[in-house]
Design a protein around this motif. Structure first.
Motif, PDB file in Angstrom:
ATOM      1  N   SER A 188       0.895  -1.182   0.063  1.00  0.00           N
ATOM      2  CA  SER A 188      -0.163  -0.050   0.150  1.00  0.00           C
ATOM      3  C   SER A 188       0.956   1.134  -0.034  1.00  0.00           C
ATOM      4  O   SER A 188       1.977   1.227   0.404  1.00  0.00           O
ATOM      5  N   ASP A 189       0.337   2.410  -0.567  1.00  0.00           N
ATOM      6  CA  ASP A 189       0.870   3.528  -0.441  1.00  0.00           C
ATOM      7  C   ASP A 189       0.889   4.254   1.013  1.00  0.00           C
ATOM      8  O   ASP A 189       1.398   5.325   1.347  1.00  0.00           O
ATOM      9  N   HIS A 190       0.154   3.560   1.919  1.00  0.00           N
ATOM     10  CA  HIS A 190      -0.091   4.047   3.281  1.00  0.00           C
ATOM     11  C   HIS A 190       0.420   3.133   4.262  1.00  0.00           C
ATOM     12  O   HIS A 190       0.690   1.933   3.978  1.00  0.00           O
ATOM     13  N   ARG A 191       1.015   3.651   5.616  1.00  0.00           N
ATOM     14  CA  ARG A 191       1.258   2.798   6.373  1.00  0.00           C
ATOM     15  C   ARG A 191      -0.039   2.672   7.384  1.00  0.00           C
ATOM     16  O   ARG A 191      -1.010   3.517   7.318  1.00  0.00           O
ATOM     17  N   GLY A 192      -0.008   1.717   8.288  1.00  0.00           N
ATOM     18  CA  GLY A 192      -1.072   1.147   9.199  1.00  0.00           C
ATOM     19  C   GLY A 192      -0.840   2.034  10.765  1.00  0.00           C
ATOM     20  O   GLY A 192       0.232   2.207  10.850  1.00  0.00           O
ATOM     21  N   LEU A 193      -1.850   2.124  11.313  1.00  0.00           N
ATOM     22  CA  LEU A 193      -1.772   2.808  12.530  1.00  0.00           C
ATOM     23  C   LEU A 193      -2.317   1.784  13.760  1.00  0.00           C
ATOM     24  O   LEU A 193      -3.712   1.582  13.205  1.00  0.00           O
ATOM     25  N   LEU A 194      -1.885   1.395  14.715  1.00  0.00           N
ATOM     26  CA  LEU A 194      -2.224   0.600  15.673  1.00  0.00           C
ATOM     27  C   LEU A 194      -2.321   1.731  16.579  1.00  0.00           C
ATOM     28  O   LEU A 194      -1.284   2.227  17.245  1.00  0.00           O
ATOM     29  N   VAL A 195      -3.552   1.637  17.464  1.00  0.00           N
ATOM     30  CA  VAL A 195      -3.612   2.596  18.699  1.00  0.00           C
ATOM     31  C   VAL A 195      -4.278   1.563  19.730  1.00  0.00           C
ATOM     32  O   VAL A 195      -5.323   0.879  19.591  1.00  0.00           O
ATOM     33  N   ARG A 196      -3.852   1.747  20.945  1.00  0.00           N
ATOM     34  CA  ARG A 196      -4.582   1.107  22.292  1.00  0.00           C
ATOM     35  C   ARG A 196      -5.040   2.288  22.930  1.00  0.00           C
ATOM     36  O   ARG A 196      -4.668   2.967  23.332  1.00  0.00           O
TER      37      ARG A 196
END
Length: 341
Positions: free
Chosen positions: A328-336
């Motif tokens: 993808s041209d995006h990174r992913g974001l993980l948030v707790r």
């Protein structure tokens, strides 16, 4: 002539000052929501770097001019002012958070068998039509304990593929999406998955279809409303539509208990210029300035347009990580998100 250069220097300094918080003045709010400033404000680190470069160039120019002509004070003063504003910009970036551990800590939150300590883990990833494959997304979700997954630019079929993959790992997710036709471009489709560990959810109508929005509310009425969004990008020819769609997205901030994630195609600066105050979970966790687009650019130089927002009353961002898998041209974001004490 010196009065002309003095006036020009004042205008440049004023523009640099406005770039710190353009939402504080009505006329600059309009500018930050228009081309080209709407695009420029997404890359605050480049603004800070540009001001630093201009300050150094002005100092060099002032030294040379003073050696040759005995002048150069105006350039030196402007250089000093721009250096200060550059420092403020870099300070704002650091304050928003540049931490990126690459993964979240141990998950002690919601599971199918227990509510744990109440933590909710959110993963948002613009998959660019599945170029970040569902196997990669599944691995991220499982290893980080994701309870809510938002996938912009992802078809319903890909969403079902992910649900099936997660089920093989013993996880049960409910799927909600924008019901985008399989014959339409995948960038118009957003998928929202909610773990059954959070209870039964039903699809709701909170954000307009034009913003590729999808939402789900708890059947029992107890628990947060989950929202996935993907407003249009701020292309010059589409700037009016972008302004309208981002406004409708940020209007969710008025909801009493919500968690909203996705590719916002905008940053906190655009949110503030639209006049809305949402709590940013990545910022609270110390990663608010880590960029997600484009993935080809180092994260600290990229735009943080993939976000996780909430009302700020029920939860607080306690852990965050920007991740990159697939093409993808995006990174992913993980948030707790941890329950607010």
């Amino acid at each position: 002539m010196k009065y002309f250069w003095g006036l020009l220097s004042f205008v440049i300094a004023a523009c640099a000052a406005i770039l710190i918080r353009p939402d504080l003045l009505s006329f600059s709010r309009d500018f930050v929501l228009s081309t080209p400033l709407a695009q420029i404000m997404s890359l605050r680190v480049w603004i800070a770097g540009g001001l630093l470069f201009a300050a150094v160039a002005l100092f060099v120019f002032s030294v040379v001019r003073r050696k040759l002509l005995g002048m150069g004070r105006i350039a030196a003063v402007l250089g000093a002012v721009l250096l200060i504003f550059s420092g403020i910009q870099f300070g704002m970036i650091a304050e928003r958070g540049i931490s990126n551990p690459g993964k979240l800590g141990p998950d002690r939150g919601v599971s199918l068998s227990s509510s744990g300590n109440g933590d909710i883990t959110v993963l948002t990833y613009n998959t660019l039509g599945g170029r970040t494959g569902m196997a990669d997304v599944s691995q991220l979700a499982v290893s980080n304990g994701a309870d809510v997954i938002v996938l912009p630019e992802t078809s319903s079929a890909h969403g079902q593929e992910l649900v099936d993959a997660l089920r093989e790992s013993g996880l049960d997710f409910q799927q909600f999406d924008t019901h985008t036709s399989e014959y339409d471009p995948e960038f118009r489709s957003t998928v929202l998955l909610v773990s059954r560990g959070l209870g039964e959810y039903e699809q709701a109508d909170i954000v307009p279809d034009s913003a590729a929005g999808v939402s789900a509310r708890p059947v029992s009425g107890q628990g947060p409303v989950f929202v996935g969004v993907h407003p249009i990008a701020p292309l010059p020819a589409l700037i009016d539509e972008w302004r309208s769609e981002t406004r409708s997205v940020y209007s969710v901030c008025s909801e009493p208990n919500f968690i909203m994630a996705g590719d916002f195609n905008s940053t906190v600066d655009h949110q503030l210029a639209q006049g809305f105050s949402c709590a940013d979970a990545a910022y609270q966790a110390g990663s608010g300035a880590v960029g997600t687009w484009p993935a080809s650019t180092p994260a600290l130089l990229a735009a943080p347009i993939d976000r996780v927002l909430h009302d700020g009353e029920h939860y607080t961002g306690s852990d965050a990580a920007v991740v990159s898998v697939g093409d993808s041209d995006h990174r992913g974001l993980l948030v707790r998100l941890s329950v607010k004490k």
